[in-house]
Write an enzyme that holds these catalytic residues in place. Structure first.
Site, PDB file in Angstrom:
ATOM      1  N   GLU A  42       0.873  -1.166   0.000  1.00 34.35           N
ATOM      2  CA  GLU A  42       0.000   0.000   0.000  1.00 34.35           C
ATOM      3  C   GLU A  42       0.915   1.221   0.000  1.00 34.35           C
ATOM      4  OE1 GLU A  42      -2.713   0.347   3.286  1.00 34.35           O
ATOM      5  OE2 GLU A  42      -3.517   2.215   2.481  1.00 34.35           O
ATOM      6  N   ARG A 268       5.082 -12.764   9.801  1.00 34.90           N
ATOM      7  CA  ARG A 268       5.758 -11.484   9.592  1.00 34.90           C
ATOM      8  C   ARG A 268       7.155 -11.529  10.178  1.00 34.90           C
ATOM      9  NH1 ARG A 268       2.034  -7.316   8.392  1.00 34.90           N
ATOM     10  NH2 ARG A 268       3.343  -5.536   8.827  1.00 34.90           N
ATOM     11  N   LYS A 278       4.771   0.796   8.937  1.00 37.54           N
ATOM     12  CA  LYS A 278       4.853   2.090   8.239  1.00 37.54           C
ATOM     13  C   LYS A 278       4.231   3.205   9.057  1.00 37.54           C
ATOM     14  CE  LYS A 278       3.551   0.006   4.236  1.00 37.54           C
ATOM     15  NZ  LYS A 278       2.435   0.016   3.362  1.00 37.54           N
TER      16      LYS A 278
HETATM   17  P1  ATP Z   1       2.783  -1.930   7.574  1.00 37.91           P
HETATM   18  O1  ATP Z   1       2.089  -2.328   8.828  1.00 37.91           O
HETATM   19  O2  ATP Z   1       4.204  -1.610   7.772  1.00 37.91           O
HETATM   20  O3  ATP Z   1       2.053  -0.874   6.806  1.00 37.91           O
HETATM   21  P2  ATP Z   1       1.589  -3.719   5.788  1.00 37.91           P
HETATM   22  O4  ATP Z   1       1.519  -5.193   5.818  1.00 37.91           O
HETATM   23  O5  ATP Z   1       0.348  -2.973   6.050  1.00 37.91           O
HETATM   24  O6  ATP Z   1       2.755  -3.253   6.707  1.00 37.91           O
HETATM   25  P3  ATP Z   1       1.694  -3.464   2.977  1.00 37.91           P
HETATM   26  O7  ATP Z   1       2.112  -2.306   2.192  1.00 37.91           O
HETATM   27  O8  ATP Z   1       0.255  -3.829   2.978  1.00 37.91           O
HETATM   28  O9  ATP Z   1       2.189  -3.205   4.439  1.00 37.91           O
HETATM   29  O10 ATP Z   1       2.584  -4.743   2.652  1.00 37.91           O
HETATM   30  C1  ATP Z   1       2.931  -5.227   1.394  1.00 37.91           C
HETATM   31  C2  ATP Z   1       3.323  -6.665   1.540  1.00 37.91           C
HETATM   32  O11 ATP Z   1       4.422  -6.772   2.429  1.00 37.91           O
HETATM   33  C3  ATP Z   1       2.195  -7.473   2.130  1.00 37.91           C
HETATM   34  O12 ATP Z   1       2.053  -8.666   1.399  1.00 37.91           O
HETATM   35  C4  ATP Z   1       2.633  -7.735   3.535  1.00 37.91           C
HETATM   36  O13 ATP Z   1       2.126  -8.948   3.984  1.00 37.91           O
HETATM   37  C5  ATP Z   1       4.152  -7.744   3.413  1.00 37.91           C
HETATM   38  N1  ATP Z   1       4.771  -7.362   4.693  1.00 37.91           N
HETATM   39  C6  ATP Z   1       4.606  -6.216   5.374  1.00 37.91           C
HETATM   40  N2  ATP Z   1       5.288  -6.232   6.535  1.00 37.91           N
HETATM   41  C7  ATP Z   1       5.945  -7.417   6.572  1.00 37.91           C
HETATM   42  C8  ATP Z   1       6.805  -8.044   7.521  1.00 37.91           C
HETATM   43  N3  ATP Z   1       7.154  -7.439   8.662  1.00 37.91           N
HETATM   44  N4  ATP Z   1       7.282  -9.273   7.219  1.00 37.91           N
HETATM   45  C9  ATP Z   1       6.952  -9.878   6.076  1.00 37.91           C
HETATM   46  N5  ATP Z   1       6.144  -9.354   5.154  1.00 37.91           N
HETATM   47  C10 ATP Z   1       5.623  -8.145   5.387  1.00 37.91           C
HETATM   48 MG    MG Z   2      -1.293  -2.304   5.395  1.00 36.81          MG
END
Ligand code: ATP
Ligand code: MG
Length: 564
Positions: A42, A268, A278
């Site tokens: 995102e 994760r 983020k």
């Molecule tokens: P954040 O909480 O930092 O915003 P998010 O999962 O909401 O993380 P996205 O932009 O939706 O962020 O993530 C893109 C991809 O990266 C998704 O498939 C998510 O599952 C993966 N991802 C995000 N954080 C991690 C992590 N700590 N370990 C492994 N994969 C991750």
């Molecule tokens: Mg997210």
């Protein structure tokens, strides 16, 4: 509930990966023509080390099995998203060494299709416009052990629903006035199936679609369909989406989608002393704890890049961490070890004196310059040699000299008054005399060199205590060196009730003026070095120039936090 466990560094082999096993099996059984994965960020912030993990997995698996990986922005939340983030994410993926298949994709590319599908669900009596306030909707939803209650708007006719959704789309209602919901089951034990929201009204401009839309699909109504449109075969995501899988499958079953992706969840990646969210990283940026998303202290991909991490080290790190079905906390020392190992192997050496002390070699003529040669890398002759001008006045590090003659040879392997030390790549010298200022501080050491000791062993009776680094006072170049420490002083900054902001290590940057050997100063931004006996350093991506060199310390030579 996910478990948390601490992992010790394990250098033995690439770790286990249950996702690889699944794909391997599918390939063996010809389950699909080609493996297609995707990385779906995102664009609401910069990528962090957790995303690097997901990129490594998605792009890595596609590559390994001769498939393709899409980069798709899940841009269903216009208020939080920005073109700046889109651009930064693309750059990070490329820097990590991956190439997405075809054009970059956006969930918003499919907004027309999603809307058409929403209409189909309405026509099939499987979706309705609901006017409950957010507060009431949440009361109607029940909780895990208490079934929900059906909305009073659930039985609206198809005609009425079609009319209302069209009005929603045309901007005739205020934000929050109503939502479109899927009609599934308010008593399902899986809360995500209790008539979830499909569309909500947001009168916000979108970075890709501008003002075309004022209703936006919820992520859940986009996720599975996007994968299906793109022919994704293995939709790999993190564990928090496991509960929603039945919902994604419900949409796929009830819509005329072109393909059926299969979702697999993995744990994760979390690191101690680090935040991987983020939203929280944005708070650090917004509150000025760091100088932007790509500050070298940030665990963002661009921050680590600026800090001097290499793409290889990040991939090497990912290789070492098992892909598991539970969330885990990995020791950040493992990541630091990955970069040390990589740079030890690849970074040319240079000498940089952090805390200069003048040393005059009294038996070396003034104005004379002797050119010393040293290998750029001790075990890589192919990297060539570097030239080190040697002069009467040189600089050594203050911490490499002492007047205290009682220190044992074992304790102090450097220069002691009246004793010998080897200057790296040059002569053995003996410290003869110390000059102090009025306050008693040593401002100069006078020394004498032992002739014929360049490249030769010490003569009988002369026992240098060790080897120290040095730079010609005349030829050395002044450089700004930025020494970074960890951003958090707590292993789990997020875990206690004080919150992560109270665990920011405020003493995490020291800027010093150092002196470097002349040829190393003339380098491109992002050139990496091992400054001998000091650590690994990188010429700052933005602030460095050969005229005004600036280096960031990537990592010290050894883990100074161990045992702290
Ligand atoms: P954040 O909480 O930092 O915003 P998010 O999962 O909401 O993380 P996205 O932009 O939706 O962020 O993530 C893109 C991809 O990266 C998704 O498939 C998510 O599952 C993966 N991802 C995000 N954080 C991690 C992590 N700590 N370990 C492994 N994969 C991750
Ligand atoms: Mg997210």
């Amino acid at each position: 509930m996910a478990t948390s466990e601490s992992k010790a560094p394990n250098e033995s082999k690439a770790s286990s990966n249950f996702i690889r096993n699944i794909i391997e099996e599918d390939v063996k059984n010809n389950k699909q023509e080609k493996v297609v994965t995707r990385f779906p960020p995102e664009p609401n912030g910069y990528l962090h080390i957790g995303h690097a993990r997901s990129i490594w997995l998605n792009f890595g698996m596609a590559k390994e099995f001769g498939g393709e990986c899409n980069l798709r922005f899940d841009d269903t939340n216009p208020e939080k998203e920005d073109q700046e983030y889109v651009d930064a994410i693309k750059e990070d993926v490329k820097w990590l060494g991956y190439q997405w298949s075809g054009e970059v994709k956006y969930a918003s590319d499919y907004f027309d299709q999603f809307y058409a599908w929403a209409l189909e669900l309405i026509k099939a009596g499987k979706a309705y416009v609901c006017d409950l306030s957010a507060e009431d909707a949440s009361k109607y939803k029940g909780w895990a052990t208490k079934p929900g209650k059906e909305s009073p708007y659930r039985d609206r006719s198809v005609e009425e629903n079609l009319e209302l959704i069209e009005k929603m789309r045309a901007g005739e209602f205020d934000e929050g006035a109503c939502v479109l919901r899927a009609k599934i089951d308010m008593t399902s034990p899986n809360m995500s199936l209790r008539d979830p929201t499909m569309y909500r009204i947001r009168k916000a401009s979108h970075h890709q679609t501008g003002d075309k839309w004022c209703i936006y699909p919820n992520y859940d109504f986009a996720h599975g369909q996007e994968d299906s449109i793109e022919g994704v075969t293995h939709s790999i995501c993190t564990l928090e989406f496991q509960n929603n899988r039945p919902l994604y499958e419900w949409y796929l079953e009830n819509l005329p989608v072109p393909s059926t992706p299969h979702q697999y969840e993995f744990g994760r990646l979390n690191l101690n002393y680090t935040i991987t969210s983020k939203r929280k990283l944005k708070q650090l940026v917004d509150e000025g704890c760091v100088n932007g998303w790509d500050d070298p202290r940030m665990p963002t991909v661009s921050g680590m890049r600026r800090r001097g991490y290499t793409p290889e080290s990040l991939k090497f790190f990912c290789d070492m961490v098992p892909v598991s079905k539970s969330n885990s906390v990995i020791d950040v020392a493992l990541l630091e070890r990955a970069i040390r190992d990589d740079l030890n192997d690849s970074a040319p050496r240079a000498m940089c004196v952090m805390n200069p002390l003048k040393l005059v070699i009294t038996n070396f003529a003034e104005g004379e310059v002797e050119e010393m040669n040293a290998p750029a890398h001790p075990s890589k002759p192919e990297l060539g040699e570097r030239k080190l001008p040697f002069t009467r006045e040189i600089l050594i590090d203050k911490s490499d000299f002492t007047e205290d003659t009682t220190l044992s040879r074992k304790k102090f392997k450097r220069l002691v008054l009246g004793e010998w030390v080897r200057l790296r790549g040059a002569y053995i010298i003996k410290a003869d005399e110390v000059i102090k200022d009025d306050s008693g501080e040593i401002i100069q050491v006078n020394a004498s060199l032992v002739p014929d000791t360049v490249g030769n062993d010490a003569p009988e009776g002369i026992r240098p205590r060790g080897v120290i680094h040095w730079v010609s006072a005349e030829h050395g170049v002044a450089v700004e060196v930025r020494l970074y420490d960890r951003l958090f002083n707590h292993a789990e900054p997020d875990k206690d009730e004080d919150g992560f902001m109270s665990h920011v290590n405020t003493d995490n940057l020291t800027v010093i003026s150092a002196v470097i050997e002349p040829t190393a100063a003339v380098c491109e931004p992002e050139s990496r070095f091992q400054f001998e006996r000091e650590g690994y350093f990188v010429a700052d991506r933005y602030d460095h120039s050969s005229e005004k060199p600036v280096f960031n310390r990537t990592i010290s030579l050894r883990d100074t936090w161990a045992g702290k």
